[in-house]
Design a protein around this motif. Structure first.
Motif, PDB file in Angstrom:
ATOM      1  N   ALA A  74     -66.059  17.009  52.437  1.00 28.22           N
ATOM      2  CA  ALA A  74     -65.304  16.840  51.361  1.00 28.22           C
ATOM      3  C   ALA A  74     -64.918  18.209  50.597  1.00 28.22           C
ATOM      4  O   ALA A  74     -64.021  18.652  49.945  1.00 28.22           O
ATOM      5  CB  ALA A  74     -65.433  15.715  50.382  1.00 28.22           C
ATOM      6  N   GLN A  75     -66.330  18.852  49.951  1.00 31.36           N
ATOM      7  CA  GLN A  75     -66.485  20.239  49.475  1.00 31.36           C
ATOM      8  C   GLN A  75     -65.431  21.171  50.390  1.00 31.36           C
ATOM      9  O   GLN A  75     -64.669  21.894  49.673  1.00 31.36           O
ATOM     10  CB  GLN A  75     -67.769  20.578  49.547  1.00 31.36           C
ATOM     11  CG  GLN A  75     -68.401  19.823  48.293  1.00 31.36           C
ATOM     12  CD  GLN A  75     -68.325  20.371  46.960  1.00 31.36           C
ATOM     13  OE1 GLN A  75     -67.315  19.866  46.432  1.00 31.36           O
ATOM     14  NE2 GLN A  75     -69.217  21.395  46.321  1.00 31.36           N
ATOM     15  N   ALA A  76     -65.746  21.202  51.664  1.00 35.60           N
ATOM     16  CA  ALA A  76     -64.760  22.377  52.394  1.00 35.60           C
ATOM     17  C   ALA A  76     -63.409  21.964  52.380  1.00 35.60           C
ATOM     18  O   ALA A  76     -62.695  22.877  52.135  1.00 35.60           O
ATOM     19  CB  ALA A  76     -65.111  22.390  53.933  1.00 35.60           C
ATOM     20  N   THR A  77     -63.122  20.752  52.291  1.00 35.17           N
ATOM     21  CA  THR A  77     -61.718  20.311  52.291  1.00 35.17           C
ATOM     22  C   THR A  77     -61.037  20.660  50.652  1.00 35.17           C
ATOM     23  O   THR A  77     -59.791  21.185  50.987  1.00 35.17           O
ATOM     24  CB  THR A  77     -61.607  18.953  52.565  1.00 35.17           C
ATOM     25  OG1 THR A  77     -61.995  18.726  53.778  1.00 35.17           O
ATOM     26  CG2 THR A  77     -59.972  18.482  52.792  1.00 35.17           C
ATOM     27  N   LEU A  78     -61.727  20.275  49.755  1.00 35.58           N
ATOM     28  CA  LEU A  78     -61.434  20.628  48.492  1.00 35.58           C
ATOM     29  C   LEU A  78     -61.318  21.963  48.186  1.00 35.58           C
ATOM     30  O   LEU A  78     -60.137  22.306  47.655  1.00 35.58           O
ATOM     31  CB  LEU A  78     -62.326  20.089  47.503  1.00 35.58           C
ATOM     32  CG  LEU A  78     -62.354  18.564  47.441  1.00 35.58           C
ATOM     33  CD1 LEU A  78     -63.304  18.037  46.511  1.00 35.58           C
ATOM     34  CD2 LEU A  78     -61.002  17.859  46.801  1.00 35.58           C
ATOM     35  N   SER A  79     -62.214  22.854  48.589  1.00 32.57           N
ATOM     36  CA  SER A  79     -61.917  24.258  48.477  1.00 32.57           C
ATOM     37  C   SER A  79     -60.819  24.839  49.090  1.00 32.57           C
ATOM     38  O   SER A  79     -60.073  25.652  48.440  1.00 32.57           O
ATOM     39  CB  SER A  79     -63.031  25.058  49.030  1.00 32.57           C
ATOM     40  OG  SER A  79     -64.487  24.662  48.502  1.00 32.57           O
TER      41      SER A  79
END
Length: 532
Positions: A74-79
């Protein structure tokens, strides 16, 4: 020591071994990334995809492991989705995109200049492009790059991260092995009511899964409303599509980032197919072990367990069998005789097994087995010491209340108590007490025990309530106030859903309309109707 070697301990042990096999060969990650690619990276669908995968994985592996895997994705996608490189790089990225200048068919509204002289784009008011030309792709690209404000981006990130920990908690209620309190409930029924048919995997799943789906959808709607300003619900319905913070096309950087992670996994391997095949076989063995709802001509229920001595085969038998086979099954197809390809010039050699002991030592959550055994020991102590009888008699003041009101009070108390204590200790203390209370007020024991067990998983308000909450909180995007405000409403909503469920489809599933013959009514009136 017997509390650490019960049948349900081995049920949980085998389930965790299958989960370790999924983790070793990245099958759980492939499932997660593939689901996100299918639903897309539009925030509302990204949130639904994250929640669906987290809930599904939490049905079979620990909720902590589920959250630990999903949050970095989720963090990578949100970034990428929010373009968190800063406003300067956002402007540079826009300049690099080849967007045709506006003509008579394209009207682009723009404001004046800001204080530093930079031009601000307000968006597209109207686009009419020739579908036969290549300019259509550019138009869609321009549309998709309407970036959310910093406040919108921050709220969106909170919603996506919270949806992971909440769905990891909710998913565990669907299966008997999904979380420790579920196994404690089955063991409590087996100890307190030895003549009862017990709670097996299929019987729990028939109630837990639909309840999980309803609460998951409710949580998705609530998180959208709170963190996407409700615009994704009302706007998409009225306009037939979403704009701004609610829309991100599948050609943007976020989708490509997820696609890149999925491509890094490589093609579907033989080992992954083996793990998936054994997992499906395990679920089928659980479901078709004892089909009490199908009666044969001789009056016996259907199921493969009836080929053995009665009581000899349980749900733990199936999972231990499957997990043991994984220690012997090769992780590569055979390369001898007719199975050997012409291109393979290497000498035949044994392939490593799907599971091996070093992997189990590294990935297996041994503390969960000790926690489960400790829960059984606490429950045993509560019963043997007479504490459950004493507390059960103390709760006899509720005898005059309607059974539905008693269940509501119990689920509220447990749901908010588990915010400050572990769900295992809460279940271990309360479940024997509720079994005694059910006999005291002459209601079906399942009517109190099952809702109380599921309420132990409704811990949404505080970071210390469950490991998934703590994992999400540790990333620094969410504060305690955000989690408490969102979790309070979700707690209350899930309690309402749970009480409606046990009083509707829970009644025919568990025959709650009358007091069972395998329990003892100490109140004086038997066969009491528990739900109207």
């Amino acid at each position: 020591c017997i509390n650490y070697l019960k049948d349900n301990n081995f049920l949980f042990l085998g389930g965790l071994l299958v989960a370790v096999a999924m983790q070793k060969w990245n099958l759980h990650k492939r499932i997660a990334l593939r689901t996100i690619l299918v639903v897309g990276v539009e925030p509302r669908w990204l949130m639904l995809g994250m929640m669906s995968v987290s809930a599904f994985l939490s049905m079979w592996i620990s909720n902590a492991a589920t959250a630990a895997m999903m949050v970095p994705i989720a963090q990578a996608t949100l970034s990428e989705l929010l373009n968190e490189n800063g406003p300067k790089e956002r402007e540079e990225d826009r300049d690099l995109r080849k967007v045709p200048p506006p003509d008579e068919k394209t009207v682009l509204l723009s404001s004046g200049t800001s204080k530093n002289g930079e031009r601000k784009e307000l968006g597209l008011q109207h686009i009419e492009m020739d579908r036969s030309s290549n300019d259509e792709d550019d138009a869609h690209l321009l549309e998709d790059q309407v970036l959310p404000s910093a406040e919108q981006a921050h709220k969106m990130a909170k919603g996506v991260l919270l949806c992971i920990c909440y769905s990891a908690n909710i998913g565990g209620i669907a299966t008997l092995t999904g979380t420790v309190p579920n196994v404690l409930a089955a063991e409590t029924v087996e100890i307190m009511f030895p003549k009862s048919p017990g709670i097996d995997f299929a019987k729990w799943f028939s109630f837990g899964f639909p309840t999980m789906v309803i609460t998951l959808v409710l949580a998705w709607v609530w998180l959208q409303w709170l963190f996407l300003d409700g615009s994704c619900i009302s706007g998409c319905t009225s306009q037939g599509g979403c704009r701004g913070s609610c829309q991100t096309g599948q050609n943007d950087a976020a989708y490509k980032a997820v696609k890149r992670q999925y491509d890094d996994l490589g093609p579907f391997s033989f080992a992954e197919m083996v793990v998936l095949g054994h997992f499906v076989l395990l679920v089928l063995l659980w479901f078709f072990r004892d089909m009490k709802f199908i009666h044969l001509e001789n009056g016996q229920a259907a199921g493969w367990t009836y080929f053995f001595v009665r009581g000899y085969v349980t749900d733990s038998t199936a999972v231990i069998l499957i997990s043991t086979v994984l220690f012997f099954w090769p992780s590569r197809p055979p390369n001898v005789l007719c199975c050997r390809s012409e291109e393979d010039t290497h000498p035949p050699e044994p392939a490593p097994p799907i599971l091996d002991w070093p992997t189990v030592q590294a990935l297996f959550p041994w503390e969960v087995i000790l926690l489960l055994g400790g829960g059984f020991a606490i429950a045993d102590g509560v019963q043997v010491s007479g504490l459950s009888d004493w507390l059960g008699q103390s709760f006899r003041v509720l005898d005059g209340f309607p059974p539905a009101a008693i269940v509501l009070i119990i689920t509220i108390i447990i749901a908010f108590l588990t915010e400050f204590s572990s769900n295992t200790s809460t279940a271990a203390i309360f479940l024997p007490v509720l079994g005694t209370l059910a006999e005291g007020i002459c209601v079906h024991p399942y009517y109190l025990i099952i809702p109380a067990t599921i309420a132990c998983s409704f811990a949404f308000m505080l970071p210390v309530a469950t490991p998934p909450n703590a994992i999400v909180f540790s990333y620094g995007r969410i504060n305690v106030v955000d989690m408490a405000k969102c979790g309070l409403v979700l707690n209350l909503a899930c309690i309402v859903v749970l009480n409606v469920a046990i009083n509707t489809y829970g009644v025919p599933l568990y025959h709650l309309h009358q007091f069972p013959g395998w329990a003892t009514c100490s109140g004086g009136i038997t066969n009491t109707t528990t739900a109207n």
